[in-house]
Scaffold this motif. Structure first.
Motif, PDB file in Angstrom:
ATOM      1  N   LEU A   7      43.450  35.125 -30.207  1.00  0.00           N
ATOM      2  CA  LEU A   7      43.796  36.539 -30.372  1.00  0.00           C
ATOM      3  C   LEU A   7      42.561  37.432 -30.273  1.00  0.00           C
ATOM      4  O   LEU A   7      42.576  38.470 -29.605  1.00  0.00           O
ATOM      5  CB  LEU A   7      44.490  36.762 -31.717  1.00  0.00           C
ATOM      6  N   ALA A   8      41.488  37.042 -30.935  1.00  0.00           N
ATOM      7  CA  ALA A   8      40.278  37.869 -30.976  1.00  0.00           C
ATOM      8  C   ALA A   8      39.619  38.003 -29.605  1.00  0.00           C
ATOM      9  O   ALA A   8      39.109  39.070 -29.264  1.00  0.00           O
ATOM     10  CB  ALA A   8      39.289  37.283 -31.982  1.00  0.00           C
ATOM     11  N   TYR A   9      39.633  36.937 -28.815  1.00  0.00           N
ATOM     12  CA  TYR A   9      38.948  36.964 -27.524  1.00  0.00           C
ATOM     13  C   TYR A   9      39.867  37.319 -26.361  1.00  0.00           C
ATOM     14  O   TYR A   9      39.422  37.426 -25.239  1.00  0.00           O
ATOM     15  CB  TYR A   9      38.255  35.620 -27.260  1.00  0.00           C
ATOM     16  N   GLY A  10      41.163  37.446 -26.617  1.00  0.00           N
ATOM     17  CA  GLY A  10      42.061  37.886 -25.560  1.00  0.00           C
ATOM     18  C   GLY A  10      42.611  36.784 -24.680  1.00  0.00           C
ATOM     19  O   GLY A  10      42.910  37.013 -23.518  1.00  0.00           O
ATOM     20  N   GLY A  11      42.741  35.588 -25.220  1.00  0.00           N
ATOM     21  CA  GLY A  11      43.388  34.515 -24.462  1.00  0.00           C
ATOM     22  C   GLY A  11      42.488  33.326 -24.215  1.00  0.00           C
ATOM     23  O   GLY A  11      41.267  33.389 -24.403  1.00  0.00           O
ATOM     24  N   PRO A  12      43.095  32.247 -23.768  1.00  0.00           N
ATOM     25  CA  PRO A  12      42.352  30.996 -23.604  1.00  0.00           C
ATOM     26  C   PRO A  12      41.296  31.017 -22.504  1.00  0.00           C
ATOM     27  O   PRO A  12      40.252  30.389 -22.637  1.00  0.00           O
ATOM     28  CB  PRO A  12      43.445  29.963 -23.315  1.00  0.00           C
ATOM     29  N   SER A  16      42.007  26.564 -19.953  1.00  0.00           N
ATOM     30  CA  SER A  16      42.979  26.838 -18.897  1.00  0.00           C
ATOM     31  C   SER A  16      43.770  28.085 -19.242  1.00  0.00           C
ATOM     32  O   SER A  16      43.782  28.547 -20.385  1.00  0.00           O
ATOM     33  CB  SER A  16      43.931  25.646 -18.742  1.00  0.00           C
ATOM     34  N   SER A  17      44.469  28.623 -18.259  1.00  0.00           N
ATOM     35  CA  SER A  17      45.256  29.827 -18.498  1.00  0.00           C
ATOM     36  C   SER A  17      46.609  29.480 -19.108  1.00  0.00           C
ATOM     37  O   SER A  17      47.060  28.340 -19.045  1.00  0.00           O
ATOM     38  CB  SER A  17      45.467  30.593 -17.186  1.00  0.00           C
ATOM     39  N   GLY A  18      47.232  30.470 -19.718  1.00  0.00           N
ATOM     40  CA  GLY A  18      48.598  30.337 -20.210  1.00  0.00           C
ATOM     41  C   GLY A  18      48.773  29.381 -21.373  1.00  0.00           C
ATOM     42  O   GLY A  18      47.870  29.168 -22.188  1.00  0.00           O
ATOM     43  N   THR A  19      49.974  28.798 -21.404  1.00  0.00           N
ATOM     44  CA  THR A  19      50.354  27.913 -22.504  1.00  0.00           C
ATOM     45  C   THR A  19      49.439  26.701 -22.603  1.00  0.00           C
ATOM     46  O   THR A  19      49.065  26.285 -23.710  1.00  0.00           O
ATOM     47  CB  THR A  19      51.816  27.454 -22.331  1.00  0.00           C
ATOM     48  N   LEU A  20      49.060  26.147 -21.455  1.00  0.00           N
ATOM     49  CA  LEU A  20      48.175  24.973 -21.471  1.00  0.00           C
ATOM     50  C   LEU A  20      46.869  25.302 -22.185  1.00  0.00           C
ATOM     51  O   LEU A  20      46.398  24.538 -23.031  1.00  0.00           O
ATOM     52  CB  LEU A  20      47.894  24.475 -20.048  1.00  0.00           C
ATOM     53  N   GLY A  21      46.297  26.449 -21.884  1.00  0.00           N
ATOM     54  CA  GLY A  21      45.058  26.855 -22.540  1.00  0.00           C
ATOM     55  C   GLY A  21      45.245  27.061 -24.037  1.00  0.00           C
ATOM     56  O   GLY A  21      44.374  26.712 -24.834  1.00  0.00           O
ATOM     57  N   GLY A  22      46.381  27.632 -24.412  1.00  0.00           N
ATOM     58  CA  GLY A  22      46.681  27.808 -25.835  1.00  0.00           C
ATOM     59  C   GLY A  22      46.783  26.476 -26.551  1.00  0.00           C
ATOM     60  O   GLY A  22      46.253  26.305 -27.658  1.00  0.00           O
ATOM     61  N   LEU A  23      47.446  25.520 -25.908  1.00  0.00           N
ATOM     62  CA  LEU A  23      47.565  24.180 -26.504  1.00  0.00           C
ATOM     63  C   LEU A  23      46.215  23.473 -26.566  1.00  0.00           C
ATOM     64  O   LEU A  23      45.922  22.760 -27.528  1.00  0.00           O
ATOM     65  CB  LEU A  23      48.580  23.347 -25.717  1.00  0.00           C
TER      66      LEU A  23
END
Length: 192
Positions: free
Chosen positions: A152-157, A163-170
Motif C-alpha cells: 500500500l505504501a509503495y503503490g503496488g508490487p 511481479s505485477s498484479g496478484t502474483l506480485g501481491g502473493l
C-alpha cells in the motif's frame, strides 16, 4: 479416579508450559470460533507454512533464476521474484503436509492421544498455551501484514521489484511471512 488424575496431569502440563514466555493473542485464537477441529487444522497447516515458507523462499531464490524461469512467457524472474514464488510454493506445501498429518492423526490408534473428544481437547489445550507455536503464528501474520502495508505504501508490487498484479501481491505476502517466521524463530531461540 482416572479422569481426575488425567485433569491434574493437564493442569500440571499447562502450568509448566505457562511458566515461560507467553503470547497473549494470535490469529489462531480466531480459529477457535470454528471449534476444536478447526483450531487444530489451523495450527497444523499454519505451522507447516511457518517452517516451509522461508525454506521455499531460499530454494526459489537459489534455483529458479539459474533456469531462467519465466511466468507467463515474460522476462526471467529476478531473485526477489523467484524467492516470492518459492515462498508461495513452500507455504502451500507446508500447509498441505500439516493437513495430511492431521488426517493421519485422526486415523491413528494412539492410546496416549486418541482421536476422541477428550484427545482432541488435550491437543487444543496444549496448543493454546504453546509459546513456540503461538510465536510462529504471530510472526508469520505480522510479516504478512507488514508486506501488505509495504504494498500500500509503495503503490503496488512492481514498485518493490516484484511481479505485477496478484502474483506480485502473493510474492510480497510470501516474503513478508517468511521474514516474520524467521524473526519469530530468532525470538524463540533467544527467549526459550
Amino acid at each position: 479416579h482416572h479422569i481426575k488424575s488425567h485433569h491434574i496431569a493437564i493442569e500440571e502440563t499447562t502450568t509448566s508450559i505457562m511458566d515461560g514466555p507467553t503470547v497473549p493473542w494470535t490469529m489462531a485464537d480466531v480459529s477457535k470460533l470454528g471449534g476444536n477441529k478447526a483450531f487444530l487444522l489451523y495450527h497444523v497447516m499454519g505451522s507447516g507454512c511457518s517452517y516451509m515458507t522461508p525454506l521455499g523462499c531460499a530454494l526459489g531464490a537459489a534455483i529458479l533464476p539459474t533456469f531462467g524461469t519465466t511466468l507467463g512467457g515474460g522476462k526471467p524472474l529476478t531473485t526477489l521474484q523467484a524467492a516470492g514464488v518459492g515462498g508461495m510454493a513452500g507455504g502451500a506445501l507446508g500447509g498441505t503436509l500439516g493437513m495430511m498429518a492431521m488426517i493421519k492423526a485422526s486415523h491413528s490408534n494412539n492410546p496416549n492421544m486418541p482421536w476422541t473428544d477428550d484427545g482432541i481437547q488435550m491437543r487444543v489445550d496444549g496448543l493454546s498455551h504453546n509459546y513456540m507455536v503461538r510465536a510462529l503464528d504471530l510472526g508469520m501474520w505480522l510479516g504478512a501484514a507488514a508486506a501488505g502495508g509495504a504494498l500500500l505504501a509503495y503503490g503496488g508490487p512492481q514498485k518493490l521489484g516484484l511481479s505485477s498484479g496478484t502474483l506480485g501481491g502473493l510474492q510480497a505476502i510470501a516474503l513478508g511471512s517468511a521474514v516474520g517466521s524467521v524473526s519469530a524463530m530468532g525470538v524463540i531461540s533467544v527467549t526459550k
